[in-house]
Scaffold this motif. Sequence first.
Motif, PDB file in Angstrom:
ATOM      1  N   GLY A  47       0.793  -1.226   0.000  1.00 48.91           N
ATOM      2  CA  GLY A  47       0.000   0.000   0.000  1.00 48.91           C
ATOM      3  C   GLY A  47       0.826   1.278   0.000  1.00 48.91           C
ATOM      4  N   GLU A  48       2.122   1.135  -0.215  1.00 52.17           N
ATOM      5  CA  GLU A  48       3.001   2.300  -0.233  1.00 52.17           C
ATOM      6  C   GLU A  48       3.106   2.861  -1.649  1.00 52.17           C
ATOM      7  N   ILE A  49       3.243   4.165  -1.746  1.00 49.32           N
ATOM      8  CA  ILE A  49       3.446   4.795  -3.039  1.00 49.32           C
ATOM      9  C   ILE A  49       4.920   4.683  -3.407  1.00 49.32           C
ATOM     10  N   VAL A  50       5.187   4.160  -4.586  1.00 50.49           N
ATOM     11  CA  VAL A  50       6.549   4.019  -5.086  1.00 50.49           C
ATOM     12  C   VAL A  50       6.690   4.963  -6.281  1.00 50.49           C
ATOM     13  N   GLN A  51       7.697   5.811  -6.250  1.00 47.52           N
ATOM     14  CA  GLN A  51       7.979   6.698  -7.370  1.00 47.52           C
ATOM     15  C   GLN A  51       9.326   6.306  -7.950  1.00 47.52           C
ATOM     16  N   GLU A  52       9.412   6.279  -9.290  1.00 48.47           N
ATOM     17  CA  GLU A  52      10.651   5.846  -9.923  1.00 48.47           C
ATOM     18  C   GLU A  52      10.775   6.439 -11.315  1.00 48.47           C
ATOM     19  N   PRO A  53      12.020   6.554 -11.802  1.00 48.35           N
ATOM     20  CA  PRO A  53      12.213   7.011 -13.170  1.00 48.35           C
ATOM     21  C   PRO A  53      11.689   5.954 -14.135  1.00 48.35           C
ATOM     22  N   SER A  54      11.068   6.399 -15.204  1.00 48.43           N
ATOM     23  CA  SER A  54      10.473   5.493 -16.185  1.00 48.43           C
ATOM     24  C   SER A  54      10.783   5.979 -17.593  1.00 48.43           C
ATOM     25  N   LEU A  55      10.560   5.100 -18.552  1.00 47.93           N
ATOM     26  CA  LEU A  55      10.724   5.437 -19.957  1.00 47.93           C
ATOM     27  C   LEU A  55       9.439   5.137 -20.716  1.00 47.93           C
ATOM     28  N   LYS A  56       9.158   5.945 -21.697  1.00 47.21           N
ATOM     29  CA  LYS A  56       8.075   5.701 -22.644  1.00 47.21           C
ATOM     30  C   LYS A  56       8.740   5.636 -24.011  1.00 47.21           C
ATOM     31  N   LEU A  57       8.680   4.470 -24.629  1.00 43.72           N
ATOM     32  CA  LEU A  57       9.342   4.197 -25.897  1.00 43.72           C
ATOM     33  C   LEU A  57       8.279   4.052 -26.970  1.00 43.72           C
ATOM     34  N   GLU A  58       8.366   4.859 -28.025  1.00 45.76           N
ATOM     35  CA  GLU A  58       7.381   4.827 -29.104  1.00 45.76           C
ATOM     36  C   GLU A  58       8.037   4.324 -30.387  1.00 45.76           C
ATOM     37  N   LEU A  59       7.356   3.410 -31.061  1.00 46.81           N
ATOM     38  CA  LEU A  59       7.862   2.825 -32.298  1.00 46.81           C
ATOM     39  C   LEU A  59       6.761   2.819 -33.361  1.00 46.81           C
ATOM     40  N   VAL A  60       7.097   3.152 -34.585  1.00 45.32           N
ATOM     41  CA  VAL A  60       6.204   2.981 -35.724  1.00 45.32           C
ATOM     42  C   VAL A  60       6.908   1.994 -36.634  1.00 45.32           C
ATOM     43  N   THR A  61       6.267   0.858 -36.894  1.00 47.30           N
ATOM     44  CA  THR A  61       6.955  -0.227 -37.583  1.00 47.30           C
ATOM     45  C   THR A  61       5.985  -1.091 -38.383  1.00 47.30           C
ATOM     46  N   GLU A  62       6.541  -1.765 -39.366  1.00 50.13           N
ATOM     47  CA  GLU A  62       5.791  -2.782 -40.101  1.00 50.13           C
ATOM     48  C   GLU A  62       5.749  -4.084 -39.296  1.00 50.13           C
ATOM     49  N   LEU A  63       6.681  -4.238 -38.360  1.00 47.01           N
ATOM     50  CA  LEU A  63       6.739  -5.459 -37.562  1.00 47.01           C
ATOM     51  C   LEU A  63       5.507  -5.571 -36.674  1.00 47.01           C
ATOM     52  N   GLY A  64       5.186  -6.787 -36.303  1.00 43.67           N
ATOM     53  CA  GLY A  64       3.978  -7.029 -35.527  1.00 43.67           C
ATOM     54  C   GLY A  64       4.215  -7.184 -34.042  1.00 43.67           C
ATOM     55  N   GLU A  65       3.153  -7.574 -33.357  1.00 38.27           N
ATOM     56  CA  GLU A  65       3.164  -7.670 -31.902  1.00 38.27           C
ATOM     57  C   GLU A  65       4.189  -8.673 -31.389  1.00 38.27           C
ATOM     58  N   LYS A  66       4.446  -9.734 -32.144  1.00 43.10           N
ATOM     59  CA  LYS A  66       5.418 -10.744 -31.708  1.00 43.10           C
ATOM     60  C   LYS A  66       6.787 -10.106 -31.463  1.00 43.10           C
ATOM     61  N   SER A  67       7.188  -9.212 -32.342  1.00 46.29           N
ATOM     62  CA  SER A  67       8.472  -8.526 -32.173  1.00 46.29           C
ATOM     63  C   SER A  67       8.480  -7.644 -30.933  1.00 46.29           C
ATOM     64  N   ILE A  68       7.355  -7.022 -30.633  1.00 49.57           N
ATOM     65  CA  ILE A  68       7.255  -6.163 -29.456  1.00 49.57           C
ATOM     66  C   ILE A  68       7.301  -7.003 -28.186  1.00 49.57           C
ATOM     67  N   ILE A  69       6.633  -8.140 -28.194  1.00 57.94           N
ATOM     68  CA  ILE A  69       6.676  -9.036 -27.031  1.00 57.94           C
ATOM     69  C   ILE A  69       8.111  -9.500 -26.787  1.00 57.94           C
ATOM     70  N   GLU A  70       8.844  -9.809 -27.847  1.00 56.41           N
ATOM     71  CA  GLU A  70      10.252 -10.195 -27.696  1.00 56.41           C
ATOM     72  C   GLU A  70      11.069  -9.047 -27.096  1.00 56.41           C
ATOM     73  N   LEU A  71      10.782  -7.816 -27.514  1.00 54.17           N
ATOM     74  CA  LEU A  71      11.462  -6.658 -26.940  1.00 54.17           C
ATOM     75  C   LEU A  71      11.105  -6.503 -25.458  1.00 54.17           C
ATOM     76  N   CYS A  72       9.837  -6.688 -25.118  1.00 56.17           N
ATOM     77  CA  CYS A  72       9.406  -6.622 -23.716  1.00 56.17           C
ATOM     78  C   CYS A  72      10.122  -7.685 -22.882  1.00 56.17           C
ATOM     79  N   GLU A  73      10.223  -8.902 -23.419  1.00 59.79           N
ATOM     80  CA  GLU A  73      10.925  -9.979 -22.721  1.00 59.79           C
ATOM     81  C   GLU A  73      12.394  -9.617 -22.507  1.00 59.79           C
ATOM     82  N   TYR A  74      13.026  -9.027 -23.519  1.00 58.05           N
ATOM     83  CA  TYR A  74      14.424  -8.606 -23.404  1.00 58.05           C
ATOM     84  C   TYR A  74      14.577  -7.571 -22.289  1.00 58.05           C
ATOM     85  N   ILE A  75      13.716  -6.559 -22.299  1.00 53.44           N
ATOM     86  CA  ILE A  75      13.794  -5.499 -21.290  1.00 53.44           C
ATOM     87  C   ILE A  75      13.548  -6.075 -19.897  1.00 53.44           C
TER      88      ILE A  75
END
Length: 105
Positions: A47-75
């Motif tokens: 129940g504690e508030i946690v504040q932290e630095p974050s990133l918002k990464l935007e991509l425009v691509t012909e690649l599909g969701e599978k590639s994004i999931i792989e990127l999420c897994e890598y991160i």
Amino acid sequence: MNYFVLMFAVEEAYRFKQVADICDLVTKDFGGYSLIQMDGGWVNKEGEIVQEPSLKLELVTELGEKSIIELCEYIATNYKQDEVYYYQLNVEPKMYENPNKKKEK
């Protein structure tokens, strides 16, 4: 074209190395990106508030969701993240090209 947005935290001590590594990878795999560094907050299980630095990464691509999931897994794996949030929109990108730009010789 697909427009993907990923949001995830970064560890402050390693922030610059993480950002550089992710940007290099995304440029090689997706051809480019836009990156917004921000601060985020959430409530943990205690129940504690946690504040932290974050990133918002935007991509425009012909690649599909599978590639994004792989990127999420890598991160998540390489930067010890419990979760990486993402969403997808199908878009038709448009570009305005300045007719007054100087032509290269």
